[in-house]
Design an enzyme around this catalytic site. Structure first.
Site, PDB file in Angstrom:
ATOM      1  CG  ASP A  13      -1.764   1.197   1.364  1.00  0.00           C
ATOM      2  OD1 ASP A  13      -2.425   1.539   0.367  1.00  0.00           O
ATOM      3  OD2 ASP A  13      -1.779   1.816   2.438  1.00  0.00           O
ATOM      4  CG  ASP A  15      -1.374   7.741   0.360  1.00  0.00           C
ATOM      5  OD1 ASP A  15      -0.516   8.627   0.218  1.00  0.00           O
ATOM      6  OD2 ASP A  15      -2.181   7.434  -0.538  1.00  0.00           O
TER       7      ASP A  15
END
Length: 214
Positions: A13, A15
């Site tokens: 992922d 952020d």
């Protein structure tokens, strides 16, 4: 105390895992809501990890979601240079073979690319919300990521900081789910680390061997 796990590829992922963008994003979202006179703080109940477009549709009048999303996205891209790397993340990604890791994000491609590069990462491949029909917590993003690597999801590690992403990884059948930060229930992940300074790749002739300080 440490533990090791061997995988063939990694799906990150973006952020909160590779990029520390949350403070900048929250400031922009508050300013955006004020300019649109929404009369709310959209960051209070922000469902971190889900596509922004879906959340925006719950905040603005019907028919305005696409315009509002474009407006916010353009502002966030303009401020992408303000983000920095999650501690230890650049050291980890640069230690990996370039064709063995993919960024899988709920952000749009342009925003995700601007942020990840500003933080010092250079992924060869990415799955953004623009590339899927169903965003997290649906498994499609992580299934697409494993497909880009040419791997069965069971041979892949996912690094996530949001419950929606963990649910997506589990539904995709990912072999190792690594939680990052302090927002996850430890029982939902296989390994939990405060940031990526607690993770390193160790030399091996077989796959990617990761060592975790836990």
């Amino acid at each position: 105390m440490s533990q090791t796990h061997a995988v063939d590829g990694i799906l990150f992922d973006n952020d909160g895992v590779l990029v520390n963008s949350i403070p900048t994003a929250m400031r922009i979202w508050r300013e955006w809501a004020k300019q649109r006179s929404l009369g709310i703080d959209p960051t209070v109940d922000f469902p971190h990890g889900m596509p922004a477009r879906e959340y925006i549709a719950t905040l603005v009048p019907q028919g305005e979601a696409d315009e509002a999303y474009r407006e916010l996205d353009e502002t966030e891209i303009a401020h992408a240079h303000e983000v920095d790397a999650i501690p230890g993340s650049a050291e980890l990604t640069t230690s990996l073979p370039a064709d063995r890791w993919v960024v899988v994000t709920s952000a749009g491609r342009d925003l995700a690319t601007a942020r990840v590069r500003a933080a010092g990462h250079n992924p060869q491949q990415m799955v953004s919300v623009d590339d899927v029909t169903n965003g997290k917590p649906h498994p499609e993003p992580y299934l697409r990521g494993a497909e880009l690597l040419g791997l069965d999801p069971s041979r892949v590690a996912v690094f996530e900081d949001a419950s929606a992403g963990v649910k997506a990884a589990r539904a995709a059948g990912v072999g190792l789910v690594v939680g990052v930060g302090d927002q996850l229930d430890p029982s939902t992940v296989d390994v939990l680390v405060p940031d990526l300074r607690s993770v390193r790749r160790v030399p091996s002739d077989e796959g990617i061997v990761l060592e975790f300080d836990v």
